[in-house]
Write a protein that holds these residues in place. Structure first.
Motif, short mmCIF file in Angstrom:
data_model
loop_
_atom_site.label_atom_id
_atom_site.label_comp_id
_atom_site.label_asym_id
_atom_site.label_seq_id
_atom_site.Cartn_x
_atom_site.Cartn_y
_atom_site.Cartn_z
N VAL A 135 43.58 62.24 77.97
CA VAL A 135 42.93 60.76 77.76
C VAL A 135 44.02 59.87 77.65
O VAL A 135 45.11 60.08 76.78
N LEU A 173 36.88 57.90 69.33
CA LEU A 173 37.04 58.97 70.50
C LEU A 173 37.30 60.27 70.05
O LEU A 173 36.30 61.13 70.48
N ASP A 222 39.43 52.19 68.64
CA ASP A 222 38.83 53.25 69.55
C ASP A 222 39.22 54.45 69.55
O ASP A 222 38.45 55.44 70.06
N THR A 242 35.86 48.99 73.40
CA THR A 242 35.76 50.30 72.83
C THR A 242 34.80 51.12 73.65
O THR A 242 35.10 52.40 73.75
N THR A 261 36.48 53.24 76.34
CA THR A 261 37.23 54.49 75.59
C THR A 261 36.16 55.25 75.57
O THR A 261 36.27 56.56 76.04
N LEU A 262 35.17 55.05 74.85
CA LEU A 262 34.22 56.11 74.48
C LEU A 262 33.48 56.64 75.76
O LEU A 262 33.10 57.68 75.58
N ARG A 269 34.43 61.64 68.28
CA ARG A 269 33.32 62.07 69.18
C ARG A 269 33.73 63.46 69.92
O ARG A 269 32.88 64.29 70.07
N CYS A 282 29.29 50.09 73.94
CA CYS A 282 29.10 50.76 72.74
C CYS A 282 28.28 50.13 71.95
O CYS A 282 28.32 48.70 71.70
N VAL A 295 45.45 63.11 73.67
CA VAL A 295 45.29 61.63 73.56
C VAL A 295 46.54 60.99 73.65
O VAL A 295 47.16 60.99 72.70
N GLU A 352 34.53 60.09 77.02
CA GLU A 352 34.31 61.17 76.46
C GLU A 352 33.27 61.96 77.04
O GLU A 352 32.96 63.21 77.22
#
Length: 478
Positions: free
Chosen positions: A368, A231, A227, A179, A182-183, A234, A52, A328, A186
């Motif tokens: 998630v 997430l 994170d 991080t 995790t992103l 986002r 990221c 999540v 998405e």
């Protein structure tokens, strides 16, 4: 149809283990055990180069804080951290195992942090990030500390980059990879289609995520960047209206709660130990704003039976009320029996069943699953692998007739398969379930201070208009 996504690789695990509280081996042990059971082959997508940008971090964290975390001078071995021995402890073990037989190494391990960083720079270059974009975004953010002139030592104290969250070698790389892992999940998650029958459900996993303590401009509890908040932000930007966050960690998910405490769209549920002097000292019943902000404070000695009752009688009804589009789950394992905290006595089986129950109950929700606490690395590798195995065998489209070749058996004599780090399990006699075996000195029984009366108090505070659970469904007295 369910699609399984995981972010996991040798590279990611070695970067994640730069974090001192990982014992320099937690993530690598998990990754290697996943490989020992060949579980990654059953995922539809395996993300092996997570990343990221600094701009991504600014979506939640303050500019002056991100500046401090992302200093280029930190992407190097620091003067106080010259030795490679701690971080490099597993490489020799791995090399010895591969050299001892006719074994083929499918992925490259990195033998120094400098080599790891050189590989990271190739990933960073591939992202094609514009050099000026970070400064442009940074200048548009107005933060209360921007106009205050502080010395470097004062800044470190202000951001809590001392004590439990010290600066360490290659901290920026660690943040961007863990991080980013995790992103990256998405990217594969989309809003449900109007025709639910044709919707593709996503279950995404990042065992190196779940950093739930970090706030907008302060590190806390081994967490530098949140994170989870990034997430969820986002997902909201993508159009998700209702998101439920459930935290099983031993510690209160304060950073996530504070980020969304005024939101009607994000539900935060945290089940945690709440006792005088226990970090972070927040999360009592008084601050609840049910059903969107809910704390379920537990006491010393929590066991499987009590946890299952909490999930069935409190957590599931709360999620039902919110009717989320995505859940999540922070699945911290520091409440497992054998963890260094020694506060709860949950079993791997028990915690796994509770997490699976949420995944199985809310079938129209994306899920998630993130990691979190857990400070016995040998237990965490087993827990993360067992939960992954259960998700794979139930939901993978690549499992023929729902059968999976690599079984994790329940017998106490069941041995961990031979793999590069098998020697680390020697003291456990290589047994997968050694911490749950009756009579084993690793399986300790704690006094459970969580009484039926305590459950009734929690239920009444959270559901003031409902009658408490009947005595027949209450956990037995401790």
């Amino acid at each position: 149809m369910t699609k399984l996504i995981i972010s996991s690789s040798v590279f990611q695990s070695q970067v994640a283990d730069l974090l001192p509280c990982n014992g320099y081996k937690k993530s690598q042990l998990t990754y290697s055990l996943l490989q020992a059971y060949n579980l990654l082959q059953y995922f539809d997508v395996v993300i092996d180069k997570p990343y990221c940008s600094k701009e991504d971090l600014l979506r939640f964290h303050s500019a002056i804080y991100v500046d401090q975390l992302m200093k280029g001078t930190l992407n190097a071995v620091q003067d106080y951290d010259k030795s490679e021995d701690d971080w490099d402890q597993l490489n020799e073990t791995s090399e010895h195992w591969y050299d001892s037989g006719d074994k083929f190494r499918s992925e490259k391990r990195f033998h120094s942090r400098e080599d790891l960083y050189e590989h990271f720079k190739t990933i960073e270059f591939d992202q094609n990030i514009k050099n000026d974009s970070y400064d442009n975004i940074r200048l548009t953010k107005r933060m209360k500390l921007e106009s205050v002139t502080l010395s470097n030592d004062e800044l470190l104290k202000t951001f809590n980059l001392t004590g439990d969250c010290p600066l360490f070698s290659y901290l920026p790389m660690y943040i961007q990879v863990s991080t980013g892992a995790t992103l990256a999940l998405e990217n594969h998650i989309n809003l449900p289609s109007p025709d639910q029958n044709n919707s593709e459900r996503i279950i995404g996993i990042n065992w190196d995520g779940g950093r739930h303590h970090a706030s907008k401009q302060r590190a806390s509890g081994f967490c530098y960047v949140n994170d989870i908040v990034l997430l969820i932000q986002r997902l909201r930007k993508k159009g998700f209206q209702r998101i439920s966050y459930v935290d099983f960690d031993l510690h209160h998910g304060d950073g996530v709660e504070n980020a969304f405490k005024y939101s009607n769209f994000i539900q935060t549920i945290s089940l945690h130990l709440y006792e005088a002097g226990f970090f972070p000292g927040t999360g009592d019943l008084k601050n609840n704003k049910s059903p969107n902000l809910v704390n379920i404070p537990m006491l010393h000695g929590l066991n499987d039976t009590y946890l299952r009752t909490i999930v069935d009688k409190i957590i599931i009804p709360l999620i039902d009320q919110h009717d989320p589009q995505i859940i999540v789950i922070q699945s911290g394992g520091d409440g497992l029996s054998g963890d260094k905290y020694n506060e709860w006595q949950l079993s791997i089986h028990g915690l796994t069943k509770c997490i699976l129950e949420l995944i199985e109950r809310f079938t129209k929700c994306h899920c998630v699953v993130l990691g979190g606490g857990g400070y016995n690395e040998l237990i965490m590798s087993r827990f993360n692998t067992f939960l992954t195995w259960n998700i794979v065998r139930k939901y993978s489209s690549k499992v023929q007739d729902r059968l999976i070749k690599e079984y994790i058996e329940d017998g106490f004599d069941y041995l961990i398969p031979d793999h590069e780090f098998i020697d680390l399990y020697t003291d456990d006699n290589y047994k997968y379930w050694s911490y749950e075996e009756p009579g084993n000195d690793k399986c300790k029984t704690l006094r459970n201070y969580n009484t039926p009366k305590h459950l009734e108090e929690c239920f009444t505070k959270i559901f003031p208009k409902k009658s408490p659970p009947q005595e027949s469904v209450m956990p037995p007295p401790p």
